[in-house]
Design an enzyme around this catalytic site. Sequence first.
Site, short mmCIF file in Angstrom:
data_model
loop_
_atom_site.label_atom_id
_atom_site.label_comp_id
_atom_site.label_asym_id
_atom_site.label_seq_id
_atom_site.Cartn_x
_atom_site.Cartn_y
_atom_site.Cartn_z
N HIS A 1 0.85 -1.20 0.00
CA HIS A 1 0.00 0.00 0.00
C HIS A 1 0.88 1.25 0.00
CE1 HIS A 1 -3.52 -2.35 1.70
NE2 HIS A 1 -2.52 -3.06 2.18
N GLU B 1 2.49 -0.65 4.53
CA GLU B 1 2.22 0.70 4.05
C GLU B 1 3.54 1.43 3.83
OE1 GLU B 1 -0.47 2.43 3.33
OE2 GLU B 1 -2.20 1.38 4.23
#
Length: 336
Positions: A41, A114
């Site tokens: 992500h 992330e």
Amino acid sequence: MMRSIGASLLALLLSSCGGLDINHEYSSDQYDQRIRYIVIHTTQTGFDKSMQVLTDAEYPVSSHYLIPSMDDPDYASSDMQVYQLVPDHYRAWHAGISAWQGRNNINDQSIGIELVYQPHCRSTLSVAETIVWNPSAVDSLINQLQKPICLYPDFDPEQIQELVELIRELQTRYPQITPTHIVAHSDIAPDRKIDPGPRFPWQRLHHEGIGAWYNADSALCFREIFASHSLSAEVIQQALSDYGYPIDITGEYDLQTAQVVTAFQQHFRPWLVDGRVDAESAGILFALLKKYRPSRLGVLGTIAPLCRTSENLPSVPLENIDRLRPKNDTPRRILE
């Protein structure tokens, strides 16, 4: 006497509370690990806000790991660090509604990573204003598909190196994380997500032994074949599904197909993300199937062994291609 009996009963009751007697003499080999995927992500914001969103109970989202960027002015440290926010064995809330290779609820089976990364985007506009499409195939869906207009900077090299080292460690711990199990958020949710975007260095990761990438000679070979032989929408949809993408086989070049093709191109053809299935995109797709999922090639399996080098393109049996062509020259024909 009664006091003695009462004391004995109490001792018996207390001894029975000492713990459940579990027999470990037998065991079964019929199990596997929870973790089989890694989902990449990007946070779309700076480090401070990213950390707040991923750790504050006000926001119903989390990830297992957060990797900052040295290019981010919010990141005050002079040293690159990887932040673990959720233990691996717990289920983080990072994937949302998602699917890959026939499995749903990817949160249940994955590690979410992330990366702090900020593309420069402005207001959402119709794809018709930004991308050249094949009008005969997509007139009915152009106004439905909305994409933000973004400029994507390069990723921080130190950040990517930390990511490489983290994934290597995770693959050592969890052997079910195979090359095709390392995916983008946009791969598993193409109808609603675009991260990590077309500048993410998937090919570099593959050179480091991480993730999937196609053989260039195979892709060129298939490209030459498909440049002169159109494929039906149904065949393209089936190939995308066989590789892993969540797509319904409708036989029409519809909205979901445009979304999935866009996600595929962001991952495997980032230099031209236009949502169209041209010969190059189809060649890359079938080269990936040949390399990683050869049992899913179907009738094209008779062609795949011939695709060895780009210098010696095969003479393809036309009857094999004819079986894959659309039955008429309608918008179902999506590869030109």
